[in-house]
Design a protein around this motif. Structure first.
Motif, short mmCIF file in Angstrom:
data_model
loop_
_atom_site.label_atom_id
_atom_site.label_comp_id
_atom_site.label_asym_id
_atom_site.label_seq_id
_atom_site.Cartn_x
_atom_site.Cartn_y
_atom_site.Cartn_z
N LYS A 116 37.22 20.10 1.97
CA LYS A 116 36.68 18.89 2.62
C LYS A 116 35.23 18.72 2.22
N THR A 117 34.82 17.51 1.87
CA THR A 117 33.41 17.20 1.65
C THR A 117 32.97 16.26 2.76
N LEU A 118 32.07 16.75 3.58
CA LEU A 118 31.70 16.02 4.80
C LEU A 118 30.33 15.37 4.64
N VAL A 119 30.19 14.13 5.11
CA VAL A 119 28.90 13.42 5.09
C VAL A 119 28.44 13.23 6.54
N PHE A 120 27.15 13.53 6.79
CA PHE A 120 26.57 13.33 8.14
C PHE A 120 25.57 12.17 8.04
N PRO A 121 26.05 10.95 8.31
CA PRO A 121 25.21 9.75 8.08
C PRO A 121 23.88 9.78 8.82
N GLU A 122 23.86 10.41 10.01
CA GLU A 122 22.62 10.42 10.80
C GLU A 122 21.53 11.27 10.15
N ARG A 160 27.91 2.95 0.52
CA ARG A 160 28.07 1.75 1.36
C ARG A 160 26.79 1.54 2.15
N LEU A 161 26.47 0.26 2.41
CA LEU A 161 25.24 -0.04 3.15
C LEU A 161 25.45 0.24 4.63
N ASP A 162 24.60 1.11 5.18
CA ASP A 162 24.60 1.37 6.62
C ASP A 162 23.50 0.48 7.21
N VAL A 163 23.90 -0.59 7.88
CA VAL A 163 22.93 -1.58 8.36
C VAL A 163 22.11 -1.00 9.51
N MET A 164 20.77 -1.03 9.36
CA MET A 164 19.88 -0.45 10.37
C MET A 164 19.07 -1.52 11.10
N ILE A 205 18.82 -1.23 17.92
CA ILE A 205 18.58 -0.26 19.00
C ILE A 205 19.35 1.03 18.70
N GLY A 206 18.67 2.15 18.86
CA GLY A 206 19.31 3.45 18.69
C GLY A 206 19.18 4.02 17.29
N GLU A 207 18.67 3.21 16.33
CA GLU A 207 18.49 3.74 14.96
C GLU A 207 17.38 4.79 14.97
N PRO A 208 17.55 5.89 14.23
CA PRO A 208 16.52 6.93 14.28
C PRO A 208 15.36 6.70 13.31
N MET A 209 15.54 5.88 12.26
CA MET A 209 14.50 5.81 11.21
C MET A 209 13.99 4.39 11.01
N ALA A 210 12.69 4.21 11.20
CA ALA A 210 12.08 2.89 10.99
C ALA A 210 11.62 2.71 9.54
N VAL A 211 11.35 3.81 8.86
CA VAL A 211 10.73 3.72 7.52
C VAL A 211 11.55 2.88 6.52
N PRO A 212 12.89 3.05 6.43
CA PRO A 212 13.61 2.23 5.44
C PRO A 212 13.46 0.73 5.70
#
Ligand code: SF4
Ligand code: SF4
Length: 283
Positions: free
Chosen positions: A90-96, A116-120, A141-148
């Protein structure tokens, strides 16, 4: 010329100063105003933009095609953020945890990674009063990163940059502030003459010193507190460019959504003089 208006501390009147500076600058030049405080953008309340353009933004998150993945682990090795892991078959991705750098897709020998674009959040723009070209980022609301979002806002519509760009920075002295300041020609620091104001001013002034940028201070609510900000600026060689007196009428007017120059038009010449000093320092 890119001028960032920053303050280590929230609630110092940073947006009040940034919008006032934009209004006086717009009397002489075309101006772009960028609200980079993407967690709580509110400059639009004072500049009244007609937001007619909108764009979703985010980061590119990897997606694994398990039919071609050989579970070699190269993607996990290259990821500095531990956002991808190979566990057995299994190859797992942790988007957060993913920062959307794209390194994993580059190193994958099987081309098993698509993105794929993860809309922030969204970027919005449109003309504001006095023909100010207004743009803001709004983080979901709830997004962890403002920099992008800030990075995309700065890149948006750069084809015809106007002579003056004013960026309203987020409060604090962390990564979103550094991203807002990156590429600036001058950083105007807004503070208040209190121990809290001084503490946070020192933090953001240290960042600017490390970036080697010219800076100056504007003291808001002058008359409260003590002289410690003045003494710090004198010792550090940071010029105090302007003072806005403590005035109940200003606080009430701003709470009702009026710009500082609507409430106190007599401050206009002082803002114009400060802008001239900034231009002189940069040039
Ligand atoms: S690098 Fe490509 S093939 Fe190797 S584990 Fe990652 S996705 Fe699979
Ligand atoms: S895009 Fe970058 S941060 Fe995200 S999983 Fe791939 S290597 Fe890690």
């Amino acid at each position: 010329m890119r001028i960032v208006v920053a303050s280590g501390k929230g609630g110092t009147g940073k947006t009040t100063v940034a919008t006032s500076l934009a209004l006086v600058a717009a009397e002489q030049e075309s101006v772009r105003f960028m609200d980079c405080d993407v967690e709580a953008p509110n400059a639009g309340l004072f500049l009244n933009p007609a937001l007619d353009t909108r764009k979703e933004v985010g980061i590119l998150i990897p997606e694994i095609d398990e039919s071609t993945c050989t579970f070699c682990g190269k993607c996990a090795e290259v990821c500095q953020f531990h956002a991808i892991a190979v566990v057995g078959k299994k190859t797992l991705v942790f988007p957060e945890l993913c920062h959307g750098c794209g390194s994993c897709a580059l190193v994958c020998p099987e081309n098993a990674i698509s993105e794929r674009l993860d809309v922030m959040g969204v970027l919005e723009s449109g003309p504001a009063i006095h023909n100010i070209d207004f743009a803001q980022g709004v983080m979901n609301i709830g997004e962890p990163m403002a920099v992008p979002i800030i990075r995309e806002l700065k890149k948006w519509e750069v084809a015809n940059p106007p002579p003056i760009e004013i960026r309203d920075a987020p409060p604090g002295a962390s990564c979103p502030v550094v991203e807002t300041i990156r590429g600036a020609d001058f950083v105007l620091l807004v503070t208040e003459p209190t121990p809290f104001g001084l503490h946070d001013l020192k933090q953001v002034a240290e960042i600017i010193r490390e970036l080697g940028l010219p800076t100056g201070v504007i003291i808001n609510r002058d008359g409260i507190g003590d002289n410690a900000v003045q003494e710090y600026c004198d010792q550090s060689g940071i010029p105090i460019l302007m003072r806005i007196p403590m005035d109940r009428q200003i606080a009430e007017g701003i709470a009702q959504g009026h710009s500082l120059l609507e409430i106190k038009p007599e401050l206009g010449p002082a803002f114009s003089e400060m802008l001239a000093q900034i231009v002189q320092q940069v040039v």
